[in-house]
Scaffold this active site. Structure first.
Site, PDB file in Angstrom:
ATOM      1  N   LYS A  56       0.809  -1.216   0.000  1.00  0.00           N
ATOM      2  CA  LYS A  56       0.000   0.000   0.000  1.00  0.00           C
ATOM      3  C   LYS A  56       0.848   1.275   0.000  1.00  0.00           C
ATOM      4  CE  LYS A  56      -3.470  -0.583  -0.489  1.00  0.00           C
ATOM      5  NZ  LYS A  56      -4.038  -0.955  -1.826  1.00  0.00           N
ATOM      6  N   GLY A  58       1.897   2.550  -3.104  1.00  0.00           N
ATOM      7  CA  GLY A  58       1.851   3.048  -4.472  1.00  0.00           C
ATOM      8  C   GLY A  58       2.451   2.094  -5.481  1.00  0.00           C
ATOM      9  N   THR A  59       2.487   0.815  -5.142  1.00  0.00           N
ATOM     10  CA  THR A  59       3.120  -0.182  -6.004  1.00  0.00           C
ATOM     11  C   THR A  59       2.506  -0.214  -7.402  1.00  0.00           C
ATOM     12  OG1 THR A  59       3.381  -1.524  -3.991  1.00  0.00           O
ATOM     13  CG2 THR A  59       3.897  -2.583  -6.098  1.00  0.00           C
ATOM     14  N   THR A 102       7.917  -6.542  -5.730  1.00  0.00           N
ATOM     15  CA  THR A 102       8.043  -7.363  -4.529  1.00  0.00           C
ATOM     16  C   THR A 102       7.835  -6.512  -3.285  1.00  0.00           C
ATOM     17  OG1 THR A 102       9.456  -8.870  -3.265  1.00  0.00           O
ATOM     18  CG2 THR A 102      10.543  -7.045  -4.371  1.00  0.00           C
ATOM     19  N   HIS A 103       7.248  -7.142  -2.260  1.00  0.00           N
ATOM     20  CA  HIS A 103       7.119  -6.508  -0.941  1.00  0.00           C
ATOM     21  C   HIS A 103       8.146  -7.095   0.035  1.00  0.00           C
ATOM     22  CE1 HIS A 103       3.641  -4.464  -2.326  1.00  0.00           C
ATOM     23  NE2 HIS A 103       2.779  -5.463  -2.210  1.00  0.00           N
ATOM     24  N   ARG A 125       6.386   5.499   1.498  1.00  0.00           N
ATOM     25  CA  ARG A 125       5.220   6.341   1.749  1.00  0.00           C
ATOM     26  C   ARG A 125       5.065   6.562   3.249  1.00  0.00           C
ATOM     27  NH1 ARG A 125      -1.073   4.777   0.132  1.00  0.00           N
ATOM     28  NH2 ARG A 125      -1.937   6.899   0.289  1.00  0.00           N
ATOM     29  N   SER A 133      -4.600   3.064   4.246  1.00  0.00           N
ATOM     30  CA  SER A 133      -4.877   2.411   2.971  1.00  0.00           C
ATOM     31  C   SER A 133      -4.997   0.906   3.146  1.00  0.00           C
ATOM     32  CB  SER A 133      -3.768   2.751   1.965  1.00  0.00           C
ATOM     33  OG  SER A 133      -4.029   2.170   0.711  1.00  0.00           O
ATOM     34  N   LYS A 261      -8.514   6.683  -2.642  1.00  0.00           N
ATOM     35  CA  LYS A 261      -8.545   8.141  -2.767  1.00  0.00           C
ATOM     36  C   LYS A 261      -7.303   8.695  -3.462  1.00  0.00           C
ATOM     37  CE  LYS A 261     -11.416   9.198   1.289  1.00  0.00           C
ATOM     38  NZ  LYS A 261     -11.472   9.969   2.562  1.00  0.00           N
TER      39      LYS A 261
END
Length: 396
Positions: A56, A58-59, A102-103, A125, A133, A261
């Site tokens: 969350k 902005g990937t 990837t996270h 972020r 988010s 949003k």
């Protein structure tokens, strides 16, 4: 690997995978140990670009920007390949040039990537907006990893033991990547802040284009800026490209609720005062520790400066003298396009010097606000609040 389900004293339920002392969301493909070993032995290519983010952050947005830059096509990409969430064979079926998301936290990243294969785009972020988010995202899924209230989810999010991520909490993810950027000179890495793209999309995309060595002509970049506007991306995601069979068990048509949003600072509308205080304490403790350990982080400093600035403005609003508040209301009645900021009065005897310092301070506050760059450019006059004088009325 263990699959753990836990319920706290308040009845909040959370499910996650745990391997080698680290937490993983259940979406990690198969057995975590096997998946990590397969990724570690995989032969990535020098022309691969790795998009590394915490969930969350902005990937999907940045993934589309990278694809547009690299392919020249303005076509919306409905999904992105997160290498830990798929059968590794899917990497072989991707068209080139590949952009692989990837996270995963840095310490468990595949060895070839750590050794400098490919280019890395790292996106960060504000963690408060990440949390809000994430909370809304989880609430829209049919099959969830968390059921409970916001307080319970916040405790999990801030916890290093249970943190919702792939290998660690937001703080662990930030710390490991910050350390890597400081000590691993083999990494070819470019850092982007979500907030910076929102405020100056053209400028940030231009920097990214130079890093990726793609076309950076004005016409081309302007076209990308137009195509990655939030409302346009959100609309495109509702079309066929946004639907995938893989996530059909989680959401209707397999279309993940990726767009909400797309603004900066929505946490102010979602977090209570006490929740915000808990968050502030965690930021102060964990980010300060990161700096003390010798890993200076511009990103962490930015978050701390942002939080301090906002708390300062809130204090001014709550403790301002009644006559100042009255004047603020009076100015709003006379001119609807006035922004009011709390700026400490300068001590210099030189009027021009005082004005210059005021302008610099306000410019920094504008950058930290959610105002678009076009609106910030419209700020043309600065006035210091004081006793209202009828003779000054024409100035306003």
């Amino acid at each position: 690997m263990d699959i753990i389900e836990m319920t706290d004293e308040q009845g909040n339920w959370y499910k996650y995978k745990r391997y080698d002392g680290r937490p993983y969301v259940p979406l990690v493909y198969g057995n975590v140990k096997d998946q990590l070993q397969l990724l570690d032995s995989y032969e990535f290519r020098n022309d691969d670009v790795f998009l590394c983010t915490y969930p969350k952050s902005g990937t999907h947005w940045v993934h589309n920007i990278i694809n547009m830059l690299r392919t020249g096509s303005m076509k919306h990409q409905g999904g992105h390949e997160l290498m830990e969430f798929h059968d590794i064979k899917r990497l072989d079926n991707m068209s080139h040039p590949r952009t692989i998301a990837t996270h995963i936290t840095y310490n468990i990243l595949p060895s070839t990537i750590k050794c400098g294969v490919g280019k890395i785009v790292y996106v960060m972020r504000n963690p408060k907006d990440v949390f809000v988010s994430l909370k809304c995202f989880l609430g829209l899924l049919k099959k969830n990893v968390y059921e409970g209230d916001t307080d319970g989810l916040l405790r999990i999010f801030l916890s290093d033991e249970f943190g919702i991520g792939v290998g660690g909490s937001w703080f662990n993810h930030t710390k490991e990547w910050d350390n890597a950027k400081s000590v691993n000179t083999a990494l070819n890495i470019h850092t982007i802040k979500y907030e910076d793209i929102k405020r100056d999309p053209y400028g940030e995309i231009e920097k990214l284009a130079k890093f990726l060595e793609t076309d950076s002509s004005v016409t081309f970049l302007d076209n990308i800026v137009k195509h990655i506007e939030f409302d346009r991306m959100k609309e495109e995601h509702t079309k066929s490209a946004g639907a995938t069979e893989q996530w059909a068990h989680l959401c209707e048509n397999g279309r993940l609720p990726l767009y909400r949003k797309g603004i900066i600072g929505d946490w102010r509308n979602m977090l209570t005062v006490s929740q915000n205080e808990v968050f502030d304490a965690a930021i102060k403790d964990k980010l300060s520790t990161l700096v003390q350990e010798g890993f200076p982080s511009d990103e962490c400093h930015d978050v701390m400066r942002f939080e301090n600035r906002q708390s300062g403005l809130q204090q001014i609003k709550s403790t301002g003298a009644q006559e100042v508040l009255s004047e603020m209301d009076d100015r709003r009645r006379r001119e609807k396009n006035i922004l009011v900021f709390g700026v400490k009065e300068q001590t210099s005897s030189d009027g021009k010097e005082r004005k210059g310092k005021d302008e610099k301070e306000i410019e920094e506050m504008l950058r930290a606000s959610s105002l678009p760059s076009e609106a910030r450019k419209c700020v043309t006059k600065i006035f210091r609040l004081g006793k209202f004088d009828k003779e000054k009325e024409d100035q306003f």
